[in-house]
Design a protein around this motif. Structure first.
Motif, PDB file in Angstrom:
ATOM      1  N   TRP A  97      -9.844   2.289   0.047  1.00 42.91           N
ATOM      2  CA  TRP A  97      -8.743   2.217  -0.330  1.00 42.91           C
ATOM      3  C   TRP A  97      -7.995   0.987  -0.237  1.00 42.91           C
ATOM      4  CZ3 TRP A  97      -4.200   1.944   3.306  1.00 42.91           C
ATOM      5  CH2 TRP A  97      -2.970   2.117   2.446  1.00 42.91           C
ATOM      6  N   GLY A  98      -7.377   0.773  -1.351  1.00 40.18           N
ATOM      7  CA  GLY A  98      -6.745  -0.483  -1.409  1.00 40.18           C
ATOM      8  C   GLY A  98      -6.500  -1.103  -2.797  1.00 40.18           C
ATOM      9  N   VAL A  99      -5.870  -2.165  -3.032  1.00 43.09           N
ATOM     10  CA  VAL A  99      -5.666  -2.875  -4.277  1.00 43.09           C
ATOM     11  C   VAL A  99      -6.857  -3.456  -4.823  1.00 43.09           C
ATOM     12  CG1 VAL A  99      -4.641  -5.118  -3.669  1.00 43.09           C
ATOM     13  CG2 VAL A  99      -4.100  -4.268  -5.641  1.00 43.09           C
ATOM     14  N   PRO A 102     -10.150  -0.893  -6.552  1.00 43.04           N
ATOM     15  CA  PRO A 102      -9.905   0.260  -7.639  1.00 43.04           C
ATOM     16  C   PRO A 102     -10.762   1.192  -8.069  1.00 43.04           C
ATOM     17  CG  PRO A 102     -10.319  -1.846  -8.697  1.00 43.04           C
ATOM     18  CD  PRO A 102     -10.579  -2.165  -7.353  1.00 43.04           C
ATOM     19  N   GLN A 103     -10.361   2.350  -8.515  1.00 41.21           N
ATOM     20  CA  GLN A 103     -11.472   3.486  -8.714  1.00 41.21           C
ATOM     21  C   GLN A 103     -12.301   3.139  -9.991  1.00 41.21           C
ATOM     22  OE1 GLN A 103     -10.011   7.364  -8.515  1.00 41.21           O
ATOM     23  NE2 GLN A 103      -8.974   7.057  -6.532  1.00 41.21           N
TER      24      GLN A 103
ATOM     25  N   TYR B  33      -0.192   1.341  -3.162  1.00 37.29           N
ATOM     26  CA  TYR B  33      -0.685   0.568  -4.267  1.00 37.29           C
ATOM     27  C   TYR B  33      -0.373   1.247  -5.411  1.00 37.29           C
ATOM     28  CZ  TYR B  33      -3.404  -1.578  -0.380  1.00 37.29           C
ATOM     29  OH  TYR B  33      -3.748  -2.286   0.737  1.00 37.29           O
ATOM     30  N   PHE B  35      -1.210   1.057  -9.783  1.00 37.87           N
ATOM     31  CA  PHE B  35      -1.995   0.622 -10.657  1.00 37.87           C
ATOM     32  C   PHE B  35      -1.518   0.947 -12.259  1.00 37.87           C
ATOM     33  CE2 PHE B  35      -5.745  -0.372  -7.960  1.00 37.87           C
ATOM     34  CZ  PHE B  35      -5.326   0.302  -6.872  1.00 37.87           C
ATOM     35  N   LEU B  47      -9.126  -0.199 -16.049  1.00 38.99           N
ATOM     36  CA  LEU B  47      -8.060  -0.844 -14.969  1.00 38.99           C
ATOM     37  C   LEU B  47      -7.362  -1.974 -15.703  1.00 38.99           C
ATOM     38  CD1 LEU B  47      -6.494  -0.942 -12.341  1.00 38.99           C
ATOM     39  CD2 LEU B  47      -8.360  -2.459 -11.458  1.00 38.99           C
ATOM     40  N   ARG B  50      -2.940  -4.336 -11.141  1.00 34.10           N
ATOM     41  CA  ARG B  50      -2.718  -3.859  -9.733  1.00 34.10           C
ATOM     42  C   ARG B  50      -1.656  -4.473  -8.930  1.00 34.10           C
ATOM     43  NH1 ARG B  50      -8.883  -5.121  -7.795  1.00 34.10           N
ATOM     44  NH2 ARG B  50      -9.290  -5.445 -10.263  1.00 34.10           N
ATOM     45  N   GLN B  51      -1.161  -3.763  -8.183  1.00 32.90           N
ATOM     46  CA  GLN B  51       0.026  -4.312  -7.554  1.00 32.90           C
ATOM     47  C   GLN B  51      -0.047  -3.782  -5.974  1.00 32.90           C
ATOM     48  OE1 GLN B  51       2.736  -6.505  -8.653  1.00 32.90           O
ATOM     49  NE2 GLN B  51       3.428  -6.585  -6.100  1.00 32.90           N
ATOM     50  N   GLU B  52       0.164  -4.651  -4.969  1.00 31.52           N
ATOM     51  CA  GLU B  52       0.426  -3.994  -3.445  1.00 31.52           C
ATOM     52  C   GLU B  52       1.857  -3.893  -3.221  1.00 31.52           C
ATOM     53  OE1 GLU B  52      -2.662  -6.551  -1.210  1.00 31.52           O
ATOM     54  OE2 GLU B  52      -2.194  -7.690  -3.015  1.00 31.52           O
TER      55      GLU B  52
END
Lengths: 114, 111
Positions: A97-99, A102-103, B33, B35, B47, B50-52
């Motif tokens: 999980w996390g930035v 990505p999937q 997060y 996306f 993709l 992306r941003q936290e």
């Protein structure tokens, strides 16, 4: 490097028939997901798995079952197909999980139930 | 319920111009997060950016950038110098341990 592979790409079923969609990933990812995509509704999570031997329900699990007997494979089953299950199905996987995790998505399976 | 809303079903832009796609979300989580995914007619999910949530700085990837307003729960995508190949469906997604997708915005790019 295949990434996420979905089998089959297209299928037509009759109401009441059963079938299994196969998702295979070669990235050693822990997490795997099954989504369905309907017009105007984006992707909705059906079931997911956080590791080999585990499964959990998502947003729209009714009418589907899943199994994750091997880490690289995630199977989606329809026991008795219904016209409401006509959709495009996507499998995805990620290491965590996390930035930075990505999937990764497969190319989708178009399923029509007559 | 945790939701993601994309209020623009369709947008259009002329080649080389700039377009902004809107996304809002609703959550009580503080750490998550965000996306943006692009889906061309080939159906692939690609993709884009992306941003936290804990980072104040807006993410940028070449011609794509976001305007992230955490307090307002807003996460818009700006595409600069639009190209014909940018035409696609764009999905905003919010992530804790699983992705929640918006309903998408169809972007048309005119020459």
């Amino acid at each position: 490097n295949a990434g996420v592979t979905q089998t089959p790409k297209f299928r037509v079923l009759k109401t009441g028939q059963s079938m299994t969609l196969l998702c295979a990933q070669d990235m050693n990812h822990e997490y795997m997901y099954w989504y369905r995509q309907d017009p105007g509704m984006g992707l909705r999570l059906i079931h997911y798995s956080v590791g080999e031997g585990t499964t959990a329900k998502g947003e729209v699990p009714d009418g589907y079952n899943v199994s994750r007997l091997k880490k690289q494979n995630f199977l989606l089953g329809l026991e008795s197909a219904a016209p409401s299950q006509t959709s495009v199905y996507f499998c995805a996987s990620t290491q965590g999980w996390g930035v930075n995790q990505p999937q990764h998505f497969g190319d989708g399976t178009r399923l029509s139930i007559l | 319920a945790q939701t993601v809303t994309q209020s623009q079903p369709e947008m259009s832009v002329q080649e080389a111009e700039t377009v902004t796609l809107s996304c809002t979300y609703d959550t009580s989580e503080s750490d998550y997060y965000l996306f943006w995914y692009k889906q061309p007619p080939s159906r692939q999910m690609i993709l884009v950016i992306r941003q936290e949530a804990y980072k104040q700085q807006n993410a940028t990837e070449n011609r794509f950038s976001v305007n992230f307003q955490k307090a307002a729960k807003s996460f818009s995508l700006k595409i600069s110098d639009s190209q014909l190949g940018d035409a696609a469906m764009y999905f905003c997604a919010w992530d804790t341990d699983k992705l929640i997708f918006g309903t998408g915005t169809r972007l048309q790019v005119f020459p």
